[in-house]
Design a protein around this motif. Structure first.
Motif, short mmCIF file in Angstrom:
data_model
loop_
_atom_site.label_atom_id
_atom_site.label_comp_id
_atom_site.label_asym_id
_atom_site.label_seq_id
_atom_site.Cartn_x
_atom_site.Cartn_y
_atom_site.Cartn_z
N ILE A 277 0.78 -1.30 -0.04
CA ILE A 277 -0.07 -0.13 0.03
C ILE A 277 1.07 1.38 0.15
N GLN A 278 0.45 2.41 -0.51
CA GLN A 278 0.97 3.56 -0.44
C GLN A 278 0.09 4.68 0.31
N ILE A 279 0.88 4.96 1.51
CA ILE A 279 0.37 6.16 2.24
C ILE A 279 0.48 7.31 1.95
N PHE B 227 -3.61 -0.10 9.23
CA PHE B 227 -4.27 -0.33 7.74
C PHE B 227 -4.53 -2.06 7.69
N TYR C 210 4.85 9.48 -1.45
CA TYR C 210 4.17 8.72 -0.27
C TYR C 210 5.23 7.50 0.33
N ARG D 225 5.68 3.73 1.29
CA ARG D 225 5.41 2.29 0.83
C ARG D 225 5.57 1.13 1.80
N ARG E 257 -8.80 5.46 5.04
CA ARG E 257 -7.79 6.75 5.25
C ARG E 257 -8.13 6.49 7.05
N SER F 266 -4.26 8.79 3.70
CA SER F 266 -5.09 7.87 2.99
C SER F 266 -4.10 7.02 2.14
N CYS F 267 -4.79 6.03 1.69
CA CYS F 267 -3.97 4.93 1.20
C CYS F 267 -4.40 4.50 0.08
N LYS F 268 -3.71 3.87 -1.15
CA LYS F 268 -3.71 3.23 -2.30
C LYS F 268 -3.39 2.10 -2.21
N TYR F 269 -4.02 1.08 -2.94
CA TYR F 269 -3.40 -0.54 -2.80
C TYR F 269 -2.89 -0.91 -4.34
#
Length: 256
Positions: free
Chosen positions: A129-131, A151, A169, A171, A185, A199-202
C-alpha cells in the motif's frame, strides 16, 4: 461340562474395561509426522464467478515459471493445491504476491504438518500500500510499522522508496484480512498533538466491491445491497483506491 461351557466360563473372567485406555507408543526413531505438503500451498480465488480452471493453470504457470516445475490440483470446488518441487520456487511465488486471475485475487497459505489442506484458514493476503498526505517528518520505518498495523498487519517497509529527496508517499507491505472491508483513510496524531488524515492506495488490487469494500465479491453480488443495508447505493469505495502502476512491475505480482 462341555468345551462350550468351559470357554464361556473363561471368557467371563476376562476384564476388558480398560481396553479403551491402552495406547501404542512408537519407538523414538519413527517419525510421527511427515509433512508431505512442505512444498505445497493451498489457495482460493476471491470471486463469485466460475473460474476457467484450465486457463487459470496455464496463466499461473506462465507467470511463476517454476525452475523445476510444479502442479496445480483442485481439491474441492474453488480450492486448489499448488505443488512445487523446489523450495526457492515456492518462496519466490510467496514473496511476489499478490497474484490474480481474471481480476480475482489469490489467497494462499502454507499447510502445517498433519493438517488437512481443506481445513487451512485462507483469511489474509499480503498487499503493498502507498500512504499519502503524510508529513515528511513522519516518513520513517518506525512510523511505517505503526501505520501498517493501523491499515492491516505490518509485514515490510520499502526503504528504497525513500531514496529521492521528494517522497510523494510511504510504501509498506501489509496483511489484509479478506473478511473485513478495505481501509481507506485514518486520522493520526503526533505526541505534539499534530493531527492529519492520511489515505492509502493499494497496489495491484484486483476486483472488489465499491459498496462495502470487500475483496470477496463485486458490487453486482453484494449481499448488503440485496438485504437493503445500504441506502441509496452509496459507493464508499472506488477505483481511486488503486495505486498507479509502478515501472518494472510484472503482471500478477509486484516488483518489490
Amino acid at each position: 461340562m462341555d468345551k462350550k461351557d468351559n470357554l464361556e466360563e473363561l471368557m467371563g473372567d476376562l476384564d476388558i474395561s480398560n481396553d479403551k485406555d491402552e495406547e501404542l507408543v512408537f519407538d523414538d526413531e519413527i517419525d510421527e509426522v511427515n509433512n508431505k505438503f512442505e512444498l505445497c500451498l493451498v489457495g482460493k480465488f476471491l470471486t463469485e464467478k466460475n473460474l476457467n480452471v484450465r486457463a487459470m493453470k496455464s496463466e499461473m504457470v506462465d507467470l511463476w515459471r517454476p525452475a523445476r516445475g510444479g502442479n496445480i490440483k483442485m481439491l474441492i470446488m474453488g480450492l486448489f493445491l499448488f505443488q512445487f518441487y523446489y523450495k526457492d520456487d515456492m518462496q519466490w511465488m510467496m514473496n511476489n504476491d499478490p497474484w490474480s486471475f481474471d481480476n480475482a485475487i489469490l489467497v494462499t497459505n502454507t499447510i502445517p504438518a498433519g493438517v488437512d489442506p481443506t481445513k487451512v484458514h485462507l483469511n489474509e493476503v499480503e498487499l503493498w500500500i502507498q500512504i499519502f498526505d503524510l508529513p515528511s517528518e513522519f516518513i520513517s520505518e518506525s512510523i511505517g510499522k505503526q501505520l501498517g498495523n493501523l491499515f492491516g498487519s505490518f509485514v515490510m517497509y520499502d526503504q528504497n522508496n525513500n531514496t529521492s529527496i521528494w517522497r510523494e508517499y510511504m510504501r509498506i507491505k501489509i496483511k489484509v484480512d479478506v473478511r473485513m472491508p478495505l481501509k481507506r483513510r485514518k486520522k493520526i496524531c503526533s505526541k505534539y498533538r499534530k493531527e492529519c488524515i492520511v489515505s492509502c492506495k493499494y497496489e495491484n488490487l484486483a476486483d472488489f466491491c465499491f459498496l462495502c469494500g470487500m475483496l470477496t465479491h463485486t458490487e453486482r453480488f453484494c449481499k448488503k445491497k440485496f438485504d437493503g443495508e445500504i441506502d441509496g447505493l452509496v459507493r464508499g469505495w472506488g477505483n481511486w483506491l488503486r495505486a498507479p502502476s509502478r515501472r518494472g512491475r510484472r503482471k500478477g505480482g509486484v516488483s518489490g
